[in-house]
Design a protein around this motif. Sequence first.
Motif, short mmCIF file in Angstrom:
data_model
loop_
_atom_site.label_atom_id
_atom_site.label_comp_id
_atom_site.label_asym_id
_atom_site.label_seq_id
_atom_site.Cartn_x
_atom_site.Cartn_y
_atom_site.Cartn_z
N VAL A 470 -3.17 7.23 -11.38
CA VAL A 470 -2.85 8.19 -10.97
C VAL A 470 -1.99 9.07 -12.45
CG1 VAL A 470 -1.61 9.71 -10.03
CG2 VAL A 470 -2.18 7.79 -8.79
N GLU A 471 -2.68 10.08 -13.46
CA GLU A 471 -2.15 10.35 -14.48
C GLU A 471 -0.89 11.68 -14.22
OE1 GLU A 471 -2.34 7.44 -17.34
OE2 GLU A 471 -2.56 9.87 -17.91
N SER A 472 -1.46 12.67 -12.93
CA SER A 472 -0.79 13.90 -12.44
C SER A 472 -1.46 14.39 -11.23
CB SER A 472 -1.29 14.45 -14.34
OG SER A 472 -2.53 15.22 -13.92
N ASP A 492 -0.49 24.91 -9.64
CA ASP A 492 -0.14 23.99 -10.86
C ASP A 492 -0.01 22.50 -11.09
OD1 ASP A 492 2.39 23.14 -12.59
OD2 ASP A 492 3.71 23.31 -11.53
N GLN A 493 0.11 21.76 -12.43
CA GLN A 493 -0.50 19.88 -12.61
C GLN A 493 0.69 19.43 -13.31
OE1 GLN A 493 -4.36 19.02 -12.86
NE2 GLN A 493 -3.97 16.90 -13.92
N VAL A 494 1.38 18.87 -12.36
CA VAL A 494 2.18 17.92 -13.73
C VAL A 494 1.95 16.14 -13.80
CG1 VAL A 494 4.31 19.20 -12.74
CG2 VAL A 494 4.00 17.36 -11.40
N ASP A 495 2.78 15.76 -15.09
CA ASP A 495 2.28 14.63 -15.31
C ASP A 495 3.38 13.45 -13.76
OD1 ASP A 495 0.32 14.82 -17.20
OD2 ASP A 495 2.19 15.01 -18.68
N ARG A 496 2.54 12.79 -14.28
CA ARG A 496 3.11 11.90 -12.84
C ARG A 496 3.78 11.15 -14.10
NH1 ARG A 496 3.08 6.09 -12.44
NH2 ARG A 496 1.28 6.18 -13.61
N ILE A 497 5.25 10.84 -13.09
CA ILE A 497 6.59 10.43 -14.09
C ILE A 497 7.10 9.43 -12.99
CG2 ILE A 497 9.43 10.99 -15.25
CD1 ILE A 497 7.72 13.75 -14.71
N GLY A 498 6.75 7.62 -13.29
CA GLY A 498 7.54 6.68 -12.39
C GLY A 498 6.97 6.72 -11.30
N PHE A 499 6.98 6.55 -10.14
CA PHE A 499 6.53 5.80 -8.74
C PHE A 499 7.55 7.42 -7.66
CE2 PHE A 499 7.52 4.65 -4.32
CZ PHE A 499 5.96 3.96 -4.89
N GLU A 500 7.72 7.82 -8.45
CA GLU A 500 8.06 8.61 -7.26
C GLU A 500 8.28 10.73 -7.83
OE1 GLU A 500 9.88 10.25 -3.40
OE2 GLU A 500 11.20 10.16 -4.47
N THR A 501 6.91 11.62 -8.39
CA THR A 501 7.24 12.67 -9.27
C THR A 501 8.18 13.71 -8.20
OG1 THR A 501 5.30 11.62 -10.32
CG2 THR A 501 5.89 13.79 -10.69
N ARG A 514 -1.43 20.90 -0.44
CA ARG A 514 -1.59 19.66 -0.79
C ARG A 514 -1.24 19.14 -1.95
NH1 ARG A 514 -8.23 20.40 0.49
NH2 ARG A 514 -8.75 20.73 -1.60
N VAL A 515 -1.14 17.85 -2.11
CA VAL A 515 -1.14 17.18 -3.62
C VAL A 515 -2.45 16.39 -3.93
CG1 VAL A 515 0.41 16.30 -5.40
CG2 VAL A 515 0.89 17.88 -3.01
N HIS A 516 -3.21 16.25 -5.18
CA HIS A 516 -4.17 15.39 -6.02
C HIS A 516 -3.33 14.43 -6.65
CE1 HIS A 516 -7.96 18.49 -4.01
NE2 HIS A 516 -7.54 17.29 -3.22
N ALA A 517 -4.28 13.53 -6.20
CA ALA A 517 -4.03 12.35 -7.42
C ALA A 517 -4.54 12.70 -8.07
CB ALA A 517 -3.29 11.10 -6.17
N ILE A 518 -4.78 12.94 -10.11
CA ILE A 518 -5.59 13.01 -10.09
C ILE A 518 -5.48 12.40 -11.78
CG2 ILE A 518 -6.56 14.67 -12.54
CD1 ILE A 518 -6.65 15.53 -10.12
N ASN A 519 -7.08 10.78 -12.22
CA ASN A 519 -6.90 9.85 -12.86
C ASN A 519 -6.36 10.38 -14.93
OD1 ASN A 519 -9.53 10.88 -13.31
ND2 ASN A 519 -10.09 8.93 -12.83
N ILE A 525 -8.84 11.23 -7.38
CA ILE A 525 -8.80 10.36 -6.70
C ILE A 525 -7.62 9.72 -5.83
CG2 ILE A 525 -9.34 8.73 -9.09
CD1 ILE A 525 -6.43 8.20 -8.91
N GLY A 526 -7.19 10.75 -5.22
CA GLY A 526 -6.61 10.96 -3.64
C GLY A 526 -6.01 12.32 -3.58
N ALA A 527 -5.44 12.47 -2.39
CA ALA A 527 -5.01 13.39 -2.12
C ALA A 527 -4.44 13.66 -0.76
CB ALA A 527 -5.88 14.91 -1.14
N THR A 528 -3.46 14.17 -0.35
CA THR A 528 -2.15 13.70 0.57
C THR A 528 -2.56 14.59 1.36
OG1 THR A 528 -1.09 16.08 -0.16
CG2 THR A 528 0.18 13.95 -1.82
#
Length: 603
Positions: A470-472, A492-501, A514-519, A525-528
Amino acid sequence: MSLRTSSASSRLCFWPGSRDRPNVLGRCRLISTFIATIGACVLFYVFAVPQLERFRFRSELSWYDLGIYGFGPSQSYISFDEESPIVEISPAGAKCDPRYTFLAPRGDSVAHPGPMILDARGELVWMNYNWGTTQDCKVQRYKGQDYVTFWQGDEEDGHGRGSWYMLDSTYTTKYIVSPIGAMDGDLHDFHITANDTALITIYDPIPADLTSVGGPELGWLYEGVFQEIDISTGELLFEWRSTQFFPPNSSYEPLNDRGYERTMGYDYFHMNSVDKDDQGRYLVSGRHTHSVTCIDGFTGGVLWTLGGKDNEFSDESNGVVTGFEWQHDARWRGPNRITLFNNAANGDYDLQKISYGALIELDIPARQATLVTSYDHPQELMATSQGNLQVLDTGNVLVGWGHSAAYTEFSQEGDVLCDVHYGASAYFSFGRIVSYRVTKGSWVGTPDTLPDAAVAGDSVFVSWNGATEVESWRLEAWDGAGLENMTFIAVDQVDRIGFETEIPLPPEITSFFRVHAINVDGDIIGATEILKRDTSSSRGNFLTVHWGVIVIAIFASVCVVCGLYCAVNRQLRRRESDGNGPYRLVTHKEEDENDVEIDRLPI
Ligand SMILES: *[C@@H]1O[C@H](CO)[C@@H](O)[C@H](O)[C@H]1NC(C)=O
Ligand SMILES: *[C@@H]1O[C@H](CO)[C@@H](O)[C@H](O)[C@H]1NC(C)=O
Ligand SMILES: *[C@@H]1O[C@H](CO)[C@@H](O)[C@H](O)[C@H]1NC(C)=O
C-alpha cells in the motif's frame, strides 16, 4: 496509653538486676532497632541486591533505555486491536538495512506475543497474536517462494513441543511440518536448505545411565536429535542423535535435580541450531556442551568438534574462538568459515559476562581456529539465553541479542551501523521482553483480509495488517444517488504513513464512504467495508471517554472523603464511649471539658 505499652514491653524485656525502668526501656528499644536493622539488611541483601546486580546501567543510556516509557514500550492503534513495540533506533541517522525485520517478541511486558514483521523504522507491518508460544519467526524460501516460518507450540523445560508453520504471502498456512516418528518438534531450529528440505531439532527423552555426572544409573536424558525432511513428501532423509557421540559428562549443564523423571530429563546437549553446506556436511550447535560439531552427511560420523570438552582445535585468538560458552546459531559461511553467537552467559549466574557474535576461520586439516571478526554491542550487552547472527547478502551482519530486547546491524568489519532496542536496556536481564531470534529479509505481503478502518471524531484511521504494497489511501464519498448499487467519488488521497494512517474527513463526506488501498502503480489493491461518518456525535467518543474517567475520579474521591469522615467520626465517638459507657448524660460544663476528662482517666 503510652504507659500501658511501656509496662507491657518492660515485662517482655525484663531481665534480673535492672532496677532502672527507663534505662531498660531504652535498651529494649535499642535491641529491637538493632534486630530490625539486621533483618532489613538481610532482606535487602537476599532479595534486593541480586535484582540490583542485574541492572546494566551505563552512562550513555537514553530515557528510553532507562525505562521512562516502560520496560517494553508499546503502541496501540485505533483501527487494529493489538499492540506492537515502540522501538528506539540509534545512532541518529542510522543506516539500517531497508528490508523488513522478523521477530517474535514475548515476555511479561508484551501485551500481544506472536510472530511479527517490522519495517526498517520499527513500524509494525504484520503481527499475529498467537495463544501458544511462537519462536523463531523468519522468512525462508521454499521452491522459489518466500514463506514466513515460525515454530508454535508449548514451551516447557527450556525446549518446545510443537510444529513449524509456513505462511505464504497472504499469511495463509501452507505447510505444517512435524518430526517423523513419535516425537515433538522443538522450537530451536527450522532451517530450509537450498535443496528444499527442512532441518529440524528435537529433544527426545531417552533412558540413560547418568552415573558419570552423579545422577541415577537408570535415569532420563534429553537427547539432541535433528532430522532432515523432504517437506513435500514428508520423507525422512537423515537423522542424527547426540548420544552416539557425546556422553552425558560432555555437558557443562549442572545436573541439579534432573534426570529422575521422563518429563524432567537431563538436558545435557541442548541442540539449538543445525545447518548444512553444499558439501553435505551438517553443523550442529550444542549449547550445554559448549561445542559446534561438523557431521558427515553420509555416515553421520563426527568430522570435527570446535569448543567444549571434545574440542580438537588450537585457538589462534587467545581462547575467543574455542572458549565460547552457551552459544547459539552456528552457521556455515563458506567451506572453512562459520559464525556463531556467543552468549558467554547462562541464566542469572554470569552477570558480568559480555555476549558477542563471532566469524571464525577454520584450518580443518591443521585443526586451527582463528577469529576473523567479532561483533560487539556498544553497551556490552549480555544475552543470558537465546540470540542469533545473520549475514545479510550485503555482507553486513545482523545480531539479535535474544534475551536482551535489541538487534544490531554491523558492517562486515564489525562497526555498528544501526542499533534497535525494543525494550529498555537497563532492565534487559529481567527478560520482560525477549525474542529468540531477529532476522531481516525481503517480503511481499498481500493479506486476503480487508483493510481495517475506524472512524474517530472527524478522522478515519486505516491500517491493513500484513500489507506491504500500500502506497496511499484513497478516500471515496458516497454520491448519495441510491442505496441499492452505491457509487462513490474520490475526494482525497493521502500517503500511507506507518502501520496506521489517519485521514481527516473533508466536508464532502457527510454519511457513507470507503477507503481504497492504492499501490505504487496507482491500482486499487483493497477496499475497506463501507463506513459512515457520524455527524451527530463528532468527537463524541473522545468526550465520553474523558467524561467517564472524570466522573469515576470524582465518585472515587467522594467515597474516600466520606469513608475517612465516617472512620474519624466513629473513632471520636468510640473514644467518648470507651471512657463513659455507651449512654451518658452530660452537662454543658462536662462537655466543654470532655477532652481533659478523658486524658485523666486511669488506664
Ligand atoms: C566421561 O565419563 C567416562 C566414563 O564414564 C570417562 O571415561 C571420561 O573420561 C569422562 N569424560 C569427561 C570429559 O569427563
Ligand atoms: C543438495 O543436493 C545435491 C545433490 O544431491 C547435494 O550434492 C548437495 O549437498 C545438497 N545440498 C544440501 C544443502 O543439502
Ligand atoms: C443493481 O445491480 C444489479 C446487479 O448488478 C442489477 O441487477 C440491478 O438492476 C441494479 N439496480 C439498480 C437500481 O441499478
